[in-house]
Scaffold this motif. Sequence first.
Motif, mmCIF file in Angstrom:
data_model
loop_
_atom_site.group_PDB
_atom_site.id
_atom_site.type_symbol
_atom_site.label_atom_id
_atom_site.label_comp_id
_atom_site.label_asym_id
_atom_site.label_seq_id
_atom_site.Cartn_x
_atom_site.Cartn_y
_atom_site.Cartn_z
ATOM 1 N N LEU A 63 0.835 -1.203 0.000
ATOM 2 C CA LEU A 63 0.000 0.000 0.000
ATOM 3 C C LEU A 63 0.872 1.255 0.000
ATOM 4 O O LEU A 63 1.975 1.266 0.533
ATOM 5 C CB LEU A 63 -0.899 0.019 1.234
ATOM 6 N N ASN A 64 0.353 2.315 -0.622
ATOM 7 C CA ASN A 64 1.029 3.612 -0.558
ATOM 8 C C ASN A 64 0.137 4.611 0.176
ATOM 9 O O ASN A 64 -0.970 4.263 0.619
ATOM 10 C CB ASN A 64 1.404 4.104 -1.964
ATOM 11 N N GLU A 65 0.582 5.843 0.301
ATOM 12 C CA GLU A 65 -0.116 6.823 1.133
ATOM 13 C C GLU A 65 -1.494 7.203 0.603
ATOM 14 O O GLU A 65 -2.299 7.776 1.342
ATOM 15 C CB GLU A 65 0.745 8.074 1.293
ATOM 16 N N THR A 66 -1.774 6.894 -0.672
ATOM 17 C CA THR A 66 -3.116 7.193 -1.201
ATOM 18 C C THR A 66 -4.130 6.129 -0.799
ATOM 19 O O THR A 66 -5.323 6.302 -0.989
ATOM 20 C CB THR A 66 -3.076 7.287 -2.742
ATOM 21 N N HIS A 67 -3.623 5.012 -0.270
ATOM 22 C CA HIS A 67 -4.514 3.896 0.051
ATOM 23 C C HIS A 67 -5.102 3.970 1.454
ATOM 24 O O HIS A 67 -6.003 3.206 1.794
ATOM 25 C CB HIS A 67 -3.760 2.559 -0.102
ATOM 26 N N VAL B 180 -7.541 -7.035 8.013
ATOM 27 C CA VAL B 180 -6.826 -6.047 7.195
ATOM 28 C C VAL B 180 -6.599 -4.770 8.000
ATOM 29 O O VAL B 180 -5.494 -4.201 8.000
ATOM 30 C CB VAL B 180 -7.622 -5.738 5.898
ATOM 31 N N THR B 181 -7.632 -4.309 8.712
ATOM 32 C CA THR B 181 -7.532 -3.084 9.507
ATOM 33 C C THR B 181 -6.463 -3.214 10.590
ATOM 34 O O THR B 181 -5.653 -2.307 10.798
ATOM 35 C CB THR B 181 -8.896 -2.756 10.157
ATOM 36 N N GLN B 182 -6.461 -4.368 11.278
ATOM 37 C CA GLN B 182 -5.480 -4.560 12.339
ATOM 38 C C GLN B 182 -4.063 -4.654 11.777
ATOM 39 O O GLN B 182 -3.114 -4.154 12.387
ATOM 40 C CB GLN B 182 -5.810 -5.822 13.163
ATOM 41 N N ASN C 5 -9.363 0.385 -0.579
ATOM 42 C CA ASN C 5 -10.316 -0.726 -0.534
ATOM 43 C C ASN C 5 -10.336 -1.487 -1.856
ATOM 44 O O ASN C 5 -10.307 -2.723 -1.877
ATOM 45 C CB ASN C 5 -11.731 -0.197 -0.231
ATOM 46 N N GLU C 6 -10.381 -0.733 -2.961
ATOM 47 C CA GLU C 6 -10.432 -1.374 -4.274
ATOM 48 C C GLU C 6 -9.161 -2.174 -4.545
ATOM 49 O O GLU C 6 -9.211 -3.305 -5.051
ATOM 50 C CB GLU C 6 -10.629 -0.310 -5.365
ATOM 51 N N TYR C 7 -8.013 -1.585 -4.202
ATOM 52 C CA TYR C 7 -6.742 -2.272 -4.451
ATOM 53 C C TYR C 7 -6.674 -3.579 -3.642
ATOM 54 O O TYR C 7 -6.322 -4.643 -4.183
ATOM 55 C CB TYR C 7 -5.571 -1.367 -4.067
ATOM 56 N N LEU C 8 -7.020 -3.490 -2.356
ATOM 57 C CA LEU C 8 -6.944 -4.687 -1.512
ATOM 58 C C LEU C 8 -7.942 -5.749 -1.954
ATOM 59 O O LEU C 8 -7.655 -6.944 -1.892
ATOM 60 C CB LEU C 8 -7.197 -4.309 -0.054
ATOM 61 N N GLU C 9 -9.106 -5.307 -2.395
ATOM 62 C CA GLU C 9 -10.113 -6.265 -2.861
ATOM 63 C C GLU C 9 -9.574 -7.073 -4.034
ATOM 64 O O GLU C 9 -9.715 -8.307 -4.086
ATOM 65 C CB GLU C 9 -11.383 -5.495 -3.256
ATOM 66 N N THR D 116 -6.201 4.880 11.782
ATOM 67 C CA THR D 116 -5.952 4.832 10.341
ATOM 68 C C THR D 116 -7.097 4.091 9.664
ATOM 69 O O THR D 116 -7.613 3.105 10.209
ATOM 70 C CB THR D 116 -4.601 4.141 10.037
ATOM 71 N N THR D 117 -7.525 4.575 8.496
ATOM 72 C CA THR D 117 -8.621 3.936 7.767
ATOM 73 C C THR D 117 -8.278 3.853 6.283
ATOM 74 O O THR D 117 -7.568 4.711 5.746
ATOM 75 C CB THR D 117 -9.931 4.747 7.917
ATOM 76 N N LEU D 118 -8.770 2.811 5.650
ATOM 77 C CA LEU D 118 -8.535 2.635 4.219
ATOM 78 C C LEU D 118 -9.359 3.644 3.427
ATOM 79 O O LEU D 118 -10.513 3.929 3.769
ATOM 80 C CB LEU D 118 -8.922 1.213 3.788
ATOM 81 N N THR D 119 -8.782 4.184 2.357
ATOM 82 C CA THR D 119 -9.529 5.057 1.449
ATOM 83 C C THR D 119 -10.279 4.184 0.456
ATOM 84 O O THR D 119 -10.103 2.960 0.406
ATOM 85 C CB THR D 119 -8.568 5.981 0.688
#
Length: 925
Positions: A248-252, A300-302, A269-273, A262-265
Amino acid sequence: MLGFGTLAKKVFGTPNDRRIKSARPLVERINALEPEFRALDDDGLKAKTAEFRDRLGKGEPLDALLPEAFANAREAARRALGLRPFDVQLMGGIFLHQGNIAEMKTGEGKTLMATLPVYLNALTGRGVHVVTVNDYLAKRDAEWMSKVYHALGMSVGVVVPGMQEPDKKVAYDADVTYATNNELGFDYLRDNMKSDLAQVLQRDHYFAIVDEVDSILIDEARTPLIISGPSQDRSELYVAVDKLIPELNETHYDLDEKQRSTTLTEEGNEYLEQRLHALGLLDAEASLYDPESTSLVHHVTQALRAHVLFKRDKDYIVRDGEIMLIDEFTGRMMQGRRLSEGLHQAIEAKEGVQIRPENVTLASVTFQNYFRLYDKLGGMTGTAATEADEFFEIYKLGVVEVPTNRPVIREDHDDQVYRTAREKYEAIVTEIRRAHEAGQPILVGTTSIEKSEMLSGLLKQANVPHNVLNARYHEQEARIIAEAGVPGAVTIATNMAGRGTDIQLGGNVEMHVIDALEADEDGADPAAIRERVEAEVAQRKQQALEAGGLYVLATERHESRRIDNQLRGRSGRQGDPGRTNFYLSLEDDLMRIFGSDRLDSMLGKLGMKEGEAIVHPWVNKALEKAQGKVEARNFDIRKNLLKFDDVMNDQRKAIFAQRREIMEASDLSEVVLDMRHQVIDDLVHEHIPPRAYADQWETDGLRTKIRETFGIDAPIPDWAEEEGVDDEQIRERLNRAADDLMREKLDRYGPETMRAIEKQVLLQTIDQNWREHLVTLEHLRSVVGFRGYAQRDPLNEYKSEAFQLFEGLLNRLRVEVSRMLAHVQVMTEAEQRAMIAEMQARAQAAQATQIETPVPEPGSAEEAPRREPALAMVGGAEAAAPGTATQGFAEGIDPGDEATWTRSGRNDPCPCGSGKKYKHCHGRF
């Protein structure tokens, strides 16, 4: 012109001044008694303790005994330790007895001061707990102060992790018990999981004095104590998810350092999916937004939190293949502590160490609610004033600033702020070298292990000898602190809160005496060695005093003013000179998070040169405001946690009180009778609603439920057809039938056995359902915050649903207890002998034919020898009453031939067929 508030303080004094003034007459009364108590011999001091207890027993109030008890304890301390408590220590002891926090500067003798109110309150015989932050201090203080208590005829115990329960029981039964906050909380939880009153360790929660009270009641209040058991192992999923996070990068993801979240953007979410689909961790048709994906999203969050928010050597260290958490407030390793909700496992996956399974909660309590169990609470610390509002609001504890024995002459300089961290550290190294060469002892405070070791590297390059005190060197802590006051000594510390050891100028006499005695090969006189060491230390102290006393140099501001004050307070003890200085940069975490951009641009415009620092009281004020904001936010977090935990705490206290009553009761037949009748009442109400016509009654359903619950096949449909029969009569007949069933069991097994069964069934059913209830509440707590989006208050929603869940818990308890008692059967000795005889006959027949018996299908007619469930269903052999058995014997066992016996449990029936337990027969030692 003076404001009204300032003018009033000048005329009437501050509230703190008034409290100090009110305590002075008591101190004078104690001093007036000193000649009388000094005239007593050693036995006379102990006799006074017996006299005080006798007077208390006759109704004299504790406060009336205070002057004499304090005078007695002061004399005991003078004789046992050679230390006579100062007047300010008497004053602090008075405030502790009154249920306040005594704020005393470092080195003013809090440990000795506590003996005064502890002795007074221990006279009641209810036991007093002295709470410390770690095992070392608990053992040290108990050993040190026990000399005073023993001189007064009182017993002292100490409780630390790893002790055997009989030893802990003795410690808790003592007049005075020293213990760590963690162990007290865990023992409270363990006590409320016991099934026998004799096994309970803590006898009362009467009076506790908490040392480093701000560290325990505030800093650690956000973390609940949890006793847990292992759940299923999901190590592979943690490892698989962990490998994705570095991609992941800072846009994610969004990072909020202030809130430590911290929360996924959407993009993340799309990238990880896509990646989870590719790895087969997420079904091709599924989405992370599906309810079925909740568990995977949680992992994923943890994992993201583990990588982004938790830094190695700051929040934790890796030692011997294990993740050891570091207490951010004391810099110590937290042995045995693990993060919950899978976060610890995520960090283990990140660091590539063995992943231990997640745990399910068996019991939990917060420090806030544990310490509010005490009838009276007192606390000691050097820094509590900044959190006075929280102490009063949560614990109803007042904070009293006790004057120092000698005036504080330490110089506290304004902060020095540099533009970059590089400039700051260059200035720090230069300043440390200057102080070292001048022979001034210097204590350097850092905020993390990483930064302490980085600074250590810079000092090595500059050829400045030094010691490092952090979680990595925890074992050498006392020795490093003992040397920190030697002229020219440089000591780097991650944090100085709760160290429990003063930095004494010239060095620690006791530590040097021990070293000298160990090194002495000629067997010199110990008294001569002590005299020599004391002279050397006195000479070094004079050198340190001439060099300006202890210099505290902090490399950063902590987010809490209290932690800064704790560090600052190490200098200037007992009227010694000293100085403190804080070196900051605009790249420090606190400065960066709270808007240093504007300050940086302003300093650039002002033309600040390389290596220059800005020093001004206004900067100090601005930083204090920033720290105040952080403290207020942390208070809100703790207050919110407490509001939610209070809901659970009310239920916890109700369940624990119920368990206690059950353990104390010798006869629970009335309780189980009420439960049984309530279950029948609820079932009748459910199937025969009030004011319903007879043709609307669900009599077949009621008959089925009664059969399932009580094993009674009542002809309810026939009763319903009788003329004039209503729901009340059906209820009475069912109650009578259930009561007759239990009466038969009572006649068959005897009152003693049935009372034992009832107690065990009740306790085990409560425990099992309470554990399940805790898990449900945890799940509710984790999702109830989303109700806020629907304009509903999450706390009110939690209260409402938690109450409904608790009602459901109580209903389940009644049903399960009634069902188990209705179905429980106990094997008598005659039945056991008959079963043994049948087994012998089968074994002989099998040997005569020498034909291998096929293993029967489960539930088939061949499965056997059939035996009654006995007490195995309510906790196994330990629950059995005397003379009952809970387990049969396997086929192939010949009671006359020990060679055929399998390994027996200590409480199993002996295979010889005697009817006794194995431990009382062939297994007897």
